[in-house]
Design a protein around this motif. Structure first.
Motif, PDB file in Angstrom:
ATOM      1  N   HIS A  98     -26.796  -2.020 -43.702  1.00  0.00           N
ATOM      2  CA  HIS A  98     -28.071  -2.719 -43.517  1.00  0.00           C
ATOM      3  C   HIS A  98     -28.030  -4.067 -44.242  1.00  0.00           C
ATOM      4  O   HIS A  98     -27.636  -4.152 -45.405  1.00  0.00           O
ATOM      5  CB  HIS A  98     -29.210  -1.859 -44.070  1.00  0.00           C
ATOM      6  N   THR A  99     -28.456  -5.130 -43.542  1.00  0.00           N
ATOM      7  CA  THR A  99     -28.385  -6.476 -44.101  1.00  0.00           C
ATOM      8  C   THR A  99     -29.774  -7.042 -44.321  1.00  0.00           C
ATOM      9  O   THR A  99     -30.656  -6.947 -43.459  1.00  0.00           O
ATOM     10  CB  THR A  99     -27.604  -7.423 -43.167  1.00  0.00           C
ATOM     11  N   CYS A 100     -29.980  -7.665 -45.476  1.00  0.00           N
ATOM     12  CA  CYS A 100     -31.270  -8.248 -45.824  1.00  0.00           C
ATOM     13  C   CYS A 100     -31.049  -9.642 -46.401  1.00  0.00           C
ATOM     14  O   CYS A 100     -30.203  -9.836 -47.276  1.00  0.00           O
ATOM     15  CB  CYS A 100     -31.986  -7.364 -46.834  1.00  0.00           C
ATOM     16  N   LEU A 101     -31.822 -10.593 -45.907  1.00  0.00           N
ATOM     17  CA  LEU A 101     -31.761 -11.976 -46.369  1.00  0.00           C
ATOM     18  C   LEU A 101     -33.019 -12.291 -47.161  1.00  0.00           C
ATOM     19  O   LEU A 101     -34.131 -12.201 -46.628  1.00  0.00           O
ATOM     20  CB  LEU A 101     -31.638 -12.921 -45.169  1.00  0.00           C
ATOM     21  N   ASP A 102     -32.865 -12.650 -48.424  1.00  0.00           N
ATOM     22  CA  ASP A 102     -33.997 -13.040 -49.269  1.00  0.00           C
ATOM     23  C   ASP A 102     -34.007 -14.558 -49.365  1.00  0.00           C
ATOM     24  O   ASP A 102     -33.139 -15.152 -50.009  1.00  0.00           O
ATOM     25  CB  ASP A 102     -33.849 -12.409 -50.659  1.00  0.00           C
ATOM     26  N   THR A 103     -34.978 -15.200 -48.716  1.00  0.00           N
ATOM     27  CA  THR A 103     -34.952 -16.652 -48.559  1.00  0.00           C
ATOM     28  C   THR A 103     -36.344 -17.254 -48.603  1.00  0.00           C
ATOM     29  O   THR A 103     -37.343 -16.555 -48.359  1.00  0.00           O
ATOM     30  CB  THR A 103     -34.290 -17.029 -47.210  1.00  0.00           C
ATOM     31  N   SER A 104     -36.407 -18.549 -48.889  1.00  0.00           N
ATOM     32  CA  SER A 104     -37.662 -19.292 -48.758  1.00  0.00           C
ATOM     33  C   SER A 104     -37.761 -19.932 -47.383  1.00  0.00           C
ATOM     34  O   SER A 104     -38.833 -20.393 -46.981  1.00  0.00           O
ATOM     35  CB  SER A 104     -37.745 -20.389 -49.820  1.00  0.00           C
ATOM     36  N   GLY A 105     -36.627 -20.000 -46.658  1.00  0.00           N
ATOM     37  CA  GLY A 105     -36.614 -20.656 -45.352  1.00  0.00           C
ATOM     38  C   GLY A 105     -36.653 -22.174 -45.434  1.00  0.00           C
ATOM     39  O   GLY A 105     -36.839 -22.841 -44.410  1.00  0.00           O
ATOM     40  N   ILE A 106     -36.445 -22.746 -46.612  1.00  0.00           N
ATOM     41  CA  ILE A 106     -36.610 -24.187 -46.810  1.00  0.00           C
ATOM     42  C   ILE A 106     -35.623 -25.018 -46.003  1.00  0.00           C
ATOM     43  O   ILE A 106     -35.892 -26.169 -45.669  1.00  0.00           O
ATOM     44  CB  ILE A 106     -36.509 -24.541 -48.318  1.00  0.00           C
ATOM     45  N   THR A 107     -34.474 -24.464 -45.640  1.00  0.00           N
ATOM     46  CA  THR A 107     -33.476 -25.238 -44.899  1.00  0.00           C
ATOM     47  C   THR A 107     -33.677 -25.186 -43.389  1.00  0.00           C
ATOM     48  O   THR A 107     -32.926 -25.822 -42.642  1.00  0.00           O
ATOM     49  CB  THR A 107     -32.046 -24.735 -45.211  1.00  0.00           C
ATOM     50  N   ARG A 151     -41.577 -26.527 -43.053  1.00  0.00           N
ATOM     51  CA  ARG A 151     -40.472 -25.816 -42.391  1.00  0.00           C
ATOM     52  C   ARG A 151     -40.445 -24.339 -42.767  1.00  0.00           C
ATOM     53  O   ARG A 151     -39.959 -23.508 -41.987  1.00  0.00           O
ATOM     54  CB  ARG A 151     -39.144 -26.496 -42.722  1.00  0.00           C
ATOM     55  N   ILE A 152     -40.976 -24.020 -43.926  1.00  0.00           N
ATOM     56  CA  ILE A 152     -41.058 -22.614 -44.324  1.00  0.00           C
ATOM     57  C   ILE A 152     -41.999 -21.855 -43.383  1.00  0.00           C
ATOM     58  O   ILE A 152     -41.674 -20.765 -42.903  1.00  0.00           O
ATOM     59  CB  ILE A 152     -41.537 -22.506 -45.779  1.00  0.00           C
ATOM     60  N   LEU A 153     -43.141 -22.467 -43.095  1.00  0.00           N
ATOM     61  CA  LEU A 153     -44.086 -21.828 -42.189  1.00  0.00           C
ATOM     62  C   LEU A 153     -43.550 -21.814 -40.755  1.00  0.00           C
ATOM     63  O   LEU A 153     -43.777 -20.852 -40.007  1.00  0.00           O
ATOM     64  CB  LEU A 153     -45.441 -22.535 -42.255  1.00  0.00           C
TER      65      LEU A 153
END
Length: 252
Positions: A98-107, A151-153
């Protein structure tokens, strides 16, 4: 061979996704959150270069512990090293991890076809995204992180369109995000999404002060008290009321 620039690996993570997980902290982050407790991950310098196989070899050595868990990649900002994260998740997925990405999405950059191609590729092998929404208000987000939240939203809406399961994380900070209007607005935004599986409302704490001292960096929130448990519970109620009202058509 592609290698990731790794800050550290936690072999027994219990708060970074479902189950017990290996948590890989990558180096590099464009944001400077005032409450960041990992300032040692901001820059690319330092750390250890590791291949996908080196990381997964470490995972496999303790795989019996991760029966209900998997691998979470965090940072820093893991999307700074999107090619490496994609290769790691591709290989992990092939092995049933199982893969999980913890990110702010800023990029996230919807205006770049090349960037979007990479993001689409990563999402095909991502089982869960833990999305950190730092502040719902644009100007307050700039003050808090040094970056816009636009971009995060957009990234949150992209994940919704892709039907990628999401856990929303939000840190409640006295005098910054601990504001009923902002919390309610965050709730109405979340209420417009259809892929949110969990909401983690995290009370601000100052346990990162020692890291700043060790790094010789001034701690920006030195005079900000930790949020109490009761205040955290109340903040969560306000966010949930915004989610409810949005879904009932009572909020814009």
């Amino acid at each position: 061979m592609l290698k990731g620039h790794v800050h550290s690996i936690e072999s027994f993570g219990t708060v970074d996704g479902p189950g017990i997980r290996m948590v890989v902290f990558l180096k590099g982050c464009p944001m400077r959150c005032l409450y960041c407790h990992n300032p040692d991950t901001w820059e690319m310098e330092g750390g250890t270069d590791m291949s996908v196989e080196e990381i997964l070899r470490q995972y496999e050595a303790s795989r019996h512990f991760y029966t209900n868990g998997g691998i979470t990649v965090t940072g820093g900002e893991p999307l700074m090293q999107i090619d490496f994260v994609t290769e790691l998740f591709q290989t992990a997925s092939h092995r049933g991890i199982h893969t999980c990405l913890d990110t702010s999405g800023i990029t996230f950059n919807p205006d770049s076809p090349a960037s979007m191609e990479k993001m689409d590729k990563l999402m095909t092998v991502t089982d869960l995204v833990m999305l950190d929404i730092k502040h719902i208000n644009l100007e307050e987000h700039r003050k808090l992180t040094g970056q816009s939240n636009e971009r995060i939203l957009q990234f949150a809406r992209y994940l919704d369109e892709k039907l990628i399961p999401v856990w929303i994380r939000h840190v409640v900070v006295p005098g910054i995000t601990d504001n009923r209007d902002y919390l309610y607005q965050l709730g109405t935004f979340i209420g417009g999404l259809h892929n949110v599986k969990a909401l983690d409302v995290l009370p601000y704490h100052d346990m990162g002060k020692m890291k700043y001292e060790n790094l010789g960096i001034d701690y920006p929130l030195n005079d900000t008290p930790p949020l109490t448990k009761e205040e955290g519970i109340e903040a969560r109620k306000v966010i949930l009321s915004g989610i409810r009202d949005k879904r009932l058509g009572k909020a814009n």
